[in-house]
Design a protein around this motif. Structure first.
Motif, PDB file in Angstrom:
ATOM      1  N   LYS A  48       0.911  -1.105  -0.021  1.00  0.00           N
ATOM      2  CA  LYS A  48      -0.135   0.009  -0.142  1.00  0.00           C
ATOM      3  C   LYS A  48       1.033   1.284  -0.043  1.00  0.00           C
ATOM      4  CE  LYS A  48      -3.795   1.989   2.767  1.00  0.00           C
ATOM      5  NZ  LYS A  48      -4.740   1.785   4.022  1.00  0.00           N
ATOM      6  N   ALA A  49       0.748   2.122  -0.843  1.00  0.00           N
ATOM      7  CA  ALA A  49       1.395   3.462  -0.883  1.00  0.00           C
ATOM      8  C   ALA A  49       1.027   4.207   0.300  1.00  0.00           C
ATOM      9  CB  ALA A  49       1.219   4.292  -2.134  1.00  0.00           C
ATOM     10  N   GLY A  50       2.355   5.058   0.792  1.00  0.00           N
ATOM     11  CA  GLY A  50       2.035   5.776   1.956  1.00  0.00           C
ATOM     12  C   GLY A  50       3.252   6.701   2.104  1.00  0.00           C
ATOM     13  N   LYS A  51       2.916   7.879   2.878  1.00  0.00           N
ATOM     14  CA  LYS A  51       3.919   8.685   3.650  1.00  0.00           C
ATOM     15  C   LYS A  51       3.457   9.243   4.723  1.00  0.00           C
ATOM     16  CE  LYS A  51       6.952  12.085   2.663  1.00  0.00           C
ATOM     17  NZ  LYS A  51       8.496  11.533   2.816  1.00  0.00           N
ATOM     18  N   CYS A  52       4.603   9.140   5.696  1.00  0.00           N
ATOM     19  CA  CYS A  52       4.219   9.665   7.173  1.00  0.00           C
ATOM     20  C   CYS A  52       3.469   8.638   7.751  1.00  0.00           C
ATOM     21  CB  CYS A  52       3.796  11.084   7.156  1.00  0.00           C
ATOM     22  SG  CYS A  52       5.081  12.175   6.755  1.00  0.00           S
ATOM     23  N   ARG A  60      -0.710  -2.380   8.187  1.00  0.00           N
ATOM     24  CA  ARG A  60      -1.607  -2.478   6.819  1.00  0.00           C
ATOM     25  C   ARG A  60      -0.660  -2.113   5.692  1.00  0.00           C
ATOM     26  NH1 ARG A  60      -6.220   1.910   8.878  1.00  0.00           N
ATOM     27  NH2 ARG A  60      -6.691   0.640  10.833  1.00  0.00           N
ATOM     28  N   TYR A  61       0.411  -1.807   5.490  1.00  0.00           N
ATOM     29  CA  TYR A  61       1.542  -1.440   4.683  1.00  0.00           C
ATOM     30  C   TYR A  61       2.216  -2.361   3.959  1.00  0.00           C
ATOM     31  CZ  TYR A  61      -0.412   3.100   5.214  1.00  0.00           C
ATOM     32  OH  TYR A  61      -1.449   4.167   5.035  1.00  0.00           O
ATOM     33  N   TYR A  62       2.173  -3.610   4.715  1.00  0.00           N
ATOM     34  CA  TYR A  62       2.901  -4.646   4.072  1.00  0.00           C
ATOM     35  C   TYR A  62       2.101  -6.125   4.194  1.00  0.00           C
ATOM     36  CZ  TYR A  62       4.160  -6.705   8.738  1.00  0.00           C
ATOM     37  OH  TYR A  62       4.111  -7.227  10.027  1.00  0.00           O
ATOM     38  N   ASP A  63       2.794  -6.849   3.169  1.00  0.00           N
ATOM     39  CA  ASP A  63       1.670  -8.370   3.300  1.00  0.00           C
ATOM     40  C   ASP A  63       2.520  -9.384   3.255  1.00  0.00           C
ATOM     41  OD1 ASP A  63       3.042  -7.981   0.603  1.00  0.00           O
ATOM     42  OD2 ASP A  63       1.187  -8.058  -0.485  1.00  0.00           O
ATOM     43  N   GLU A 122       7.959 -12.681  18.624  1.00  0.00           N
ATOM     44  CA  GLU A 122       6.900 -11.810  18.633  1.00  0.00           C
ATOM     45  C   GLU A 122       7.156 -10.277  18.153  1.00  0.00           C
ATOM     46  OE1 GLU A 122       5.063 -12.060  22.471  1.00  0.00           O
ATOM     47  OE2 GLU A 122       4.686 -14.360  22.171  1.00  0.00           O
ATOM     48  N   THR A 123       8.626 -10.097  18.364  1.00  0.00           N
ATOM     49  CA  THR A 123       8.717  -8.703  18.000  1.00  0.00           C
ATOM     50  C   THR A 123       8.900  -8.462  16.556  1.00  0.00           C
ATOM     51  OG1 THR A 123      11.158  -8.892  18.379  1.00  0.00           O
ATOM     52  CG2 THR A 123       9.969  -8.276  20.253  1.00  0.00           C
ATOM     53  N   ALA A 124       9.290  -9.219  15.748  1.00  0.00           N
ATOM     54  CA  ALA A 124       9.330  -9.141  14.349  1.00  0.00           C
ATOM     55  C   ALA A 124       8.150  -8.245  13.830  1.00  0.00           C
ATOM     56  CB  ALA A 124       9.433 -10.558  13.633  1.00  0.00           C
ATOM     57  N   ALA A 125       7.024  -8.527  13.818  1.00  0.00           N
ATOM     58  CA  ALA A 125       6.011  -7.635  13.313  1.00  0.00           C
ATOM     59  C   ALA A 125       6.399  -6.214  13.762  1.00  0.00           C
ATOM     60  CB  ALA A 125       4.689  -8.227  13.666  1.00  0.00           C
ATOM     61  N   ILE A 132       8.895   0.744   8.832  1.00  0.00           N
ATOM     62  CA  ILE A 132       8.141   1.380   7.880  1.00  0.00           C
ATOM     63  C   ILE A 132       7.609   2.971   8.247  1.00  0.00           C
ATOM     64  CG2 ILE A 132       5.502   1.405   7.101  1.00  0.00           C
ATOM     65  CD1 ILE A 132       5.780  -1.697   6.929  1.00  0.00           C
ATOM     66  N   SER A 133       7.286   3.255   9.580  1.00  0.00           N
ATOM     67  CA  SER A 133       6.777   4.258  10.036  1.00  0.00           C
ATOM     68  C   SER A 133       8.136   5.193  10.032  1.00  0.00           C
ATOM     69  CB  SER A 133       6.635   4.249  11.483  1.00  0.00           C
ATOM     70  OG  SER A 133       6.098   5.566  12.161  1.00  0.00           O
ATOM     71  N   ALA A 134       9.518   4.677  10.349  1.00  0.00           N
ATOM     72  CA  ALA A 134      10.374   5.765  10.326  1.00  0.00           C
ATOM     73  C   ALA A 134      11.139   5.811   8.743  1.00  0.00           C
ATOM     74  CB  ALA A 134      11.724   5.049  11.007  1.00  0.00           C
ATOM     75  N   ALA A 135      10.950   4.932   7.932  1.00  0.00           N
ATOM     76  CA  ALA A 135      11.314   5.282   6.715  1.00  0.00           C
ATOM     77  C   ALA A 135      10.259   6.236   5.750  1.00  0.00           C
ATOM     78  CB  ALA A 135      11.464   3.938   5.730  1.00  0.00           C
ATOM     79  N   SER A 136       8.887   6.149   6.158  1.00  0.00           N
ATOM     80  CA  SER A 136       8.019   6.854   5.470  1.00  0.00           C
ATOM     81  C   SER A 136       7.763   8.185   5.801  1.00  0.00           C
ATOM     82  CB  SER A 136       6.563   6.095   5.773  1.00  0.00           C
ATOM     83  OG  SER A 136       6.211   6.239   7.047  1.00  0.00           O
ATOM     84  N   LYS A 137       8.543   8.495   6.928  1.00  0.00           N
ATOM     85  CA  LYS A 137       8.657  10.110   7.233  1.00  0.00           C
ATOM     86  C   LYS A 137       9.566  10.808   6.079  1.00  0.00           C
ATOM     87  CE  LYS A 137       7.614   9.673  12.070  1.00  0.00           C
ATOM     88  NZ  LYS A 137       8.093   8.617  12.963  1.00  0.00           N
ATOM     89  N   ILE A 138      10.600  10.060   5.554  1.00  0.00           N
ATOM     90  CA  ILE A 138      11.247  10.759   4.666  1.00  0.00           C
ATOM     91  C   ILE A 138      11.409  10.230   3.492  1.00  0.00           C
ATOM     92  CG2 ILE A 138      13.201  11.178   6.656  1.00  0.00           C
ATOM     93  CD1 ILE A 138      14.925   9.004   5.599  1.00  0.00           C
ATOM     94  N   VAL A 139      10.845   9.064   3.021  1.00  0.00           N
ATOM     95  CA  VAL A 139      10.613   8.298   1.768  1.00  0.00           C
ATOM     96  C   VAL A 139       9.150   8.015   1.456  1.00  0.00           C
ATOM     97  CG1 VAL A 139      11.269   6.225   0.238  1.00  0.00           C
ATOM     98  CG2 VAL A 139      13.001   7.227   1.968  1.00  0.00           C
TER      99      VAL A 139
END
Length: 171
Positions: A48-52, A60-63, A122-125, A132-139
């Motif tokens: 799913k496309a996304g920013k921030c 919801r952004y990876y499958d 359990e921490t992998a997800a 995803i959250s950190a990267a989508s702030k700049i990419v």
């Protein structure tokens, strides 16, 4: 398609799709390359496309997910990340529901000797969601991009002076 990388130190950078090795072929070492370093990664496909993207909604952004290896040349992150076929991200991948079902193990071997191993719990997800959250702030993330999370600092793999070596992964 980009490969968005969160390094072990927390930096975010992108690798072009020309670095993606899909077919598990032998790696050609160009003359100017003195050797390779490697970093094992947990990676996920962006669906799913996304920013921030908020960490709360990042699931919801990876499958799907899998493990792979990023190869680096030298110490310069930008230059060392652009060599063709230096992002070994195998397919097919596992459905993200597998992350919460059981522990998943991954190991790397060099010439038959184990050089890296991990078991995801359990921490992998949550780690994928944080990345995803950190990267989508700049990419800006697009459908079909990959997010790759380095599982350790890069380490030396091989030098040009060494004979052919067998590098393999097992999941």
């Amino acid at each position: 398609m980009n490969i968005i990388v969160r390094t072990a130190s927390g930096a975010v950078c992108c690798r072009p799709d020309t670095t993606w090795e899909r077919e598990n072929k032998d790696l050609f070492v160009p003359d100017e390359v003195a050797g390779y370093s490697y970093a094992p990664v947990l990676f996920a496909r962006i669906c799913k496309a996304g920013k921030c993207v908020s960490e709360k909604f990042a699931e919801r952004y990876y499958d799907s997910f899998s493990f792979g290896v990023l190869l680096y040349v030298g110490d310069d992150l930008a230059t060392g990340s652009c060599y063709d076929h230096s992002s070994v991200l195998p397919t097919p991948m596992k459905d993200k529901a597998e992350l919460s079902k059981a522990e998943t193990t991954f190991s790397l071997s060099l010439d038959g000797g184990r050089i890296y191993g991990t078991t995801l719990g359990e921490t992998a997800a949550a780690d994928i969601c944080k990345a995803i959250s950190a990267a989508s702030k700049i990419v800006s993330m697009r459908i079909g991009d990959y997010i790759a999370i380095e599982l350790q600092q890069k380490e030396a793999l091989t030098e040009r002076t060494q004979q052919s070596r067998r590098f393999s992964a097992e999941m």
